[in-house]
Motif scaffolding. Structure first.
Motif, mmCIF file in Angstrom:
data_model
loop_
_atom_site.group_PDB
_atom_site.id
_atom_site.type_symbol
_atom_site.label_atom_id
_atom_site.label_comp_id
_atom_site.label_asym_id
_atom_site.label_seq_id
_atom_site.Cartn_x
_atom_site.Cartn_y
_atom_site.Cartn_z
ATOM 1 N N GLN A 22 38.495 49.344 42.229
ATOM 2 C CA GLN A 22 38.571 50.984 41.189
ATOM 3 C C GLN A 22 38.887 50.554 40.214
ATOM 4 O O GLN A 22 37.899 50.973 38.863
ATOM 5 C CB GLN A 22 39.765 51.784 41.395
ATOM 6 C CG GLN A 22 39.385 53.421 41.031
ATOM 7 C CD GLN A 22 40.890 53.827 41.183
ATOM 8 O OE1 GLN A 22 41.424 53.586 41.595
ATOM 9 N NE2 GLN A 22 41.140 55.220 40.867
ATOM 10 N N LYS A 23 39.269 49.589 39.921
ATOM 11 C CA LYS A 23 39.461 48.978 38.316
ATOM 12 C C LYS A 23 38.422 48.545 37.942
ATOM 13 O O LYS A 23 37.451 48.489 36.678
ATOM 14 C CB LYS A 23 40.411 47.658 38.104
ATOM 15 C CG LYS A 23 41.617 48.419 38.294
ATOM 16 C CD LYS A 23 43.140 47.248 38.581
ATOM 17 C CE LYS A 23 44.923 47.544 38.696
ATOM 18 N NZ LYS A 23 45.419 46.982 39.603
ATOM 19 N N LEU A 24 37.211 47.267 38.978
ATOM 20 C CA LEU A 24 35.838 46.602 38.693
ATOM 21 C C LEU A 24 34.940 47.641 38.017
ATOM 22 O O LEU A 24 34.126 48.057 37.251
ATOM 23 C CB LEU A 24 36.212 46.136 39.581
ATOM 24 C CG LEU A 24 36.458 44.751 39.964
ATOM 25 C CD1 LEU A 24 35.955 43.784 40.977
ATOM 26 C CD2 LEU A 24 37.156 43.632 38.774
ATOM 27 N N LEU A 25 35.021 48.645 39.335
ATOM 28 C CA LEU A 25 33.683 49.768 38.868
ATOM 29 C C LEU A 25 33.724 50.952 37.915
ATOM 30 O O LEU A 25 32.808 51.557 37.579
ATOM 31 C CB LEU A 25 33.970 50.861 40.484
ATOM 32 C CG LEU A 25 33.627 50.394 41.711
ATOM 33 C CD1 LEU A 25 33.817 51.181 42.651
ATOM 34 C CD2 LEU A 25 31.929 49.623 41.523
ATOM 35 N N PRO B 238 41.194 47.169 52.685
ATOM 36 C CA PRO B 238 42.829 47.577 53.084
ATOM 37 C C PRO B 238 43.154 48.071 51.982
ATOM 38 O O PRO B 238 41.899 48.351 50.228
ATOM 39 C CB PRO B 238 43.084 46.275 52.212
ATOM 40 C CG PRO B 238 41.370 45.461 53.282
ATOM 41 C CD PRO B 238 40.329 46.169 52.976
ATOM 42 N N ARG B 239 44.129 48.897 51.041
ATOM 43 C CA ARG B 239 44.392 49.285 50.130
ATOM 44 C C ARG B 239 44.290 48.499 48.492
ATOM 45 O O ARG B 239 44.107 48.560 47.403
ATOM 46 C CB ARG B 239 46.139 49.841 50.395
ATOM 47 C CG ARG B 239 46.893 50.503 49.266
ATOM 48 C CD ARG B 239 48.194 50.981 48.991
ATOM 49 N NE ARG B 239 48.685 49.812 49.389
ATOM 50 C CZ ARG B 239 49.221 49.244 50.875
ATOM 51 N NH1 ARG B 239 49.161 50.555 51.807
ATOM 52 N NH2 ARG B 239 50.515 49.058 50.986
ATOM 53 N N LYS B 240 44.699 46.863 48.596
ATOM 54 C CA LYS B 240 44.509 45.809 48.084
ATOM 55 C C LYS B 240 43.628 46.237 47.588
ATOM 56 O O LYS B 240 42.873 46.052 45.999
ATOM 57 C CB LYS B 240 45.067 45.020 48.159
ATOM 58 C CG LYS B 240 44.896 43.843 46.643
ATOM 59 C CD LYS B 240 46.413 42.548 47.201
ATOM 60 C CE LYS B 240 46.042 41.519 45.724
ATOM 61 N NZ LYS B 240 46.367 40.091 45.948
ATOM 62 N N THR B 241 42.611 45.740 48.112
ATOM 63 C CA THR B 241 41.158 45.657 47.786
ATOM 64 C C THR B 241 40.470 47.050 47.183
ATOM 65 O O THR B 241 39.741 46.946 46.100
ATOM 66 C CB THR B 241 40.042 45.714 48.286
ATOM 67 O OG1 THR B 241 40.593 44.589 49.645
ATOM 68 C CG2 THR B 241 38.886 45.491 48.427
ATOM 69 N N VAL B 242 40.861 48.291 47.979
ATOM 70 C CA VAL B 242 40.345 49.488 47.004
ATOM 71 C C VAL B 242 40.855 49.548 45.520
ATOM 72 O O VAL B 242 40.017 50.211 44.572
ATOM 73 C CB VAL B 242 41.233 50.449 47.132
ATOM 74 C CG1 VAL B 242 40.973 52.168 47.155
ATOM 75 C CG2 VAL B 242 40.379 50.740 49.172
#
Length: 372
Positions: A210-213, A202-206
């Motif tokens: 992205q921020k965590l990675l 899902p978009r929110k998970t993506v």
């Protein structure tokens, strides 16, 4: 529960976990973050019932225990505490309130019972593999801009991640589309991903991923099943439900026979599109590309503002062609390209265009034209 922890460590962890918590909730417990102390660590957990994040941080646990407190409120409090301070978190015998103190600063926050906090991580994960975090971040960054925001076609509201055989090699491929543009990126599939189900993240998970990675280094672990996916990024566990739907057969929209090749300098093209689209309205962001031998003319007509044109020297020796595109979509795609040169494979004014990145053979983009 009684614990002592450095403010900087607590703030960094809260910055990760509080983002998952929605600002408005009809279920009070979902506004809270779960804090549980064990020997030498503090574990924080937050969820919106579709996405759950857990992070462990070193702490001096004077008395083990657990409770839940409002996530955004606790983050704001810790953010405003003096730098370099040590924070003491403690609950009384009834667990109805938690005290947050640092030096001469004291807050008392209302708690909800730890037992009421939901857990979405139950169930078996059928596939598990390890991969460099930078590789997963690249797949996300190359494709996430094309995720649809149209809720009616919910199966397009994420990135389709799947493993497939390509040219004799197993590849891990990410695809996103909103019906107007399509982005595809792939890498060599990591060991263990063989036979994984095709999933829609899902978009929110993506966005959270992205921020965590972006802050992570080294390898990460991915576990998945037909309905959930979990990422282990250092001390962080991010678990998400997957979109329960069927991603369309994207291969059918990737043109195979476009025979008109346009080669251009990516930076010059992006700057030119950005300039001429200055006068376009938000409603109609069409830019016309007029191609003739060795030359590209970009034109934008706005009924309210006027006309803008710019000419660029390009590599093109096919028949003259005029085709229109959404300027924002052109800029989104060119912003993802790595090479100095870009190749547009065109057919006619009404057919989708294939865009290849000369600097990255693993990516391609498809863009639908507009009438101009």
């Amino acid at each position: 529960m009684r614990i002592l922890i450095e403010r900087s460590n607590l703030l960094k962890t809260l910055a990760h976990v509080h983002r998952v918590v929605e600002r408005r909730n009809t279920i009070p417990i979902l506004s809270n973050v779960l804090l549980r102390t064990d020997e030498g660590v503090l574990r924080l957990k937050a969820t919106d019932l579709d996405l759950e994040i857990t992070e462990t941080v070193p702490a001096e646990a004077e008395q083990p225990g657990g409770t839940t407190v409002p996530a955004h409120l606790l983050y704001d409090i810790v953010r405003k505490l003096p730098e370099g301070s040590e924070v003491r978190l403690s609950t009384g015998g009834d667990g109805g309130q938690m005290t947050v103190s640092a030096g001469r600063v004291n807050f008392r926050l209302q708690c909800l019972p730890e037992a009421d906090f939901p857990d979405i991580t139950a169930g078996e994960f059928s596939h598990r593999f390890t991969m460099p975090g930078a590789d997963l971040l690249r797949l996300i960054e190359k494709t996430q801009f094309a995720i649809s925001t149209e809720e009616t076609r919910y199966y397009l509201n994420g990135i389709f991640l799947h493993a497939l055989e390509s040219e004799g090699e197993l590849r891990l491929r990410a695809v996103a589309t909103d019906g107007h543009r399509l982005a595809r990126a792939e890498i060599a599939a990591p060991a263990g991903s063989e036979g994984m189900p095709g999933i829609i993240v899902p978009r929110k998970t993506v966005g959270e991923l992205q921020k965590l990675l972006g802050d992570a280094e080294g390898d990460i672990t991915v576990e998945l099943s037909d309905s959930k996916i979990r990422f282990a990024i250092g001390e962080i566990l991010l678990t998400s439900k997957l979109i329960d739907g069927t991603f369309p057969d994207y291969q059918r929209v990737i043109p195979q026979n476009n025979d008109k090749a346009l080669t251009l300098d990516r930076q010059s093209f992006s700057a030119a599109v950005d300039r001429v689209s200055t006068i376009s309205s938000e409603r109609g962001r069409a830019v016309k590309l007029a191609l003739s031998n060795g030359q590209l003319t970009l034109t934008v007509n706005s009924p309210d503002s006027g006309t803008a044109t710019e000419e660029l020297p390009v590599g093109y020796d096919a028949d003259d062609l005029e085709i229109g595109f959404n300027a924002r979509y052109l800029l989104d795609i060119s912003g993802q390209l790595a090479g100095e040169e870009t190749v547009f494979m065109l057919a006619d004014p009404g057919s989708p265009t294939l865009i290849r990145d000369q600097g990255d053979a693993g990516t391609l983009y498809v863009l639908m034209p507009m009438r101009v």
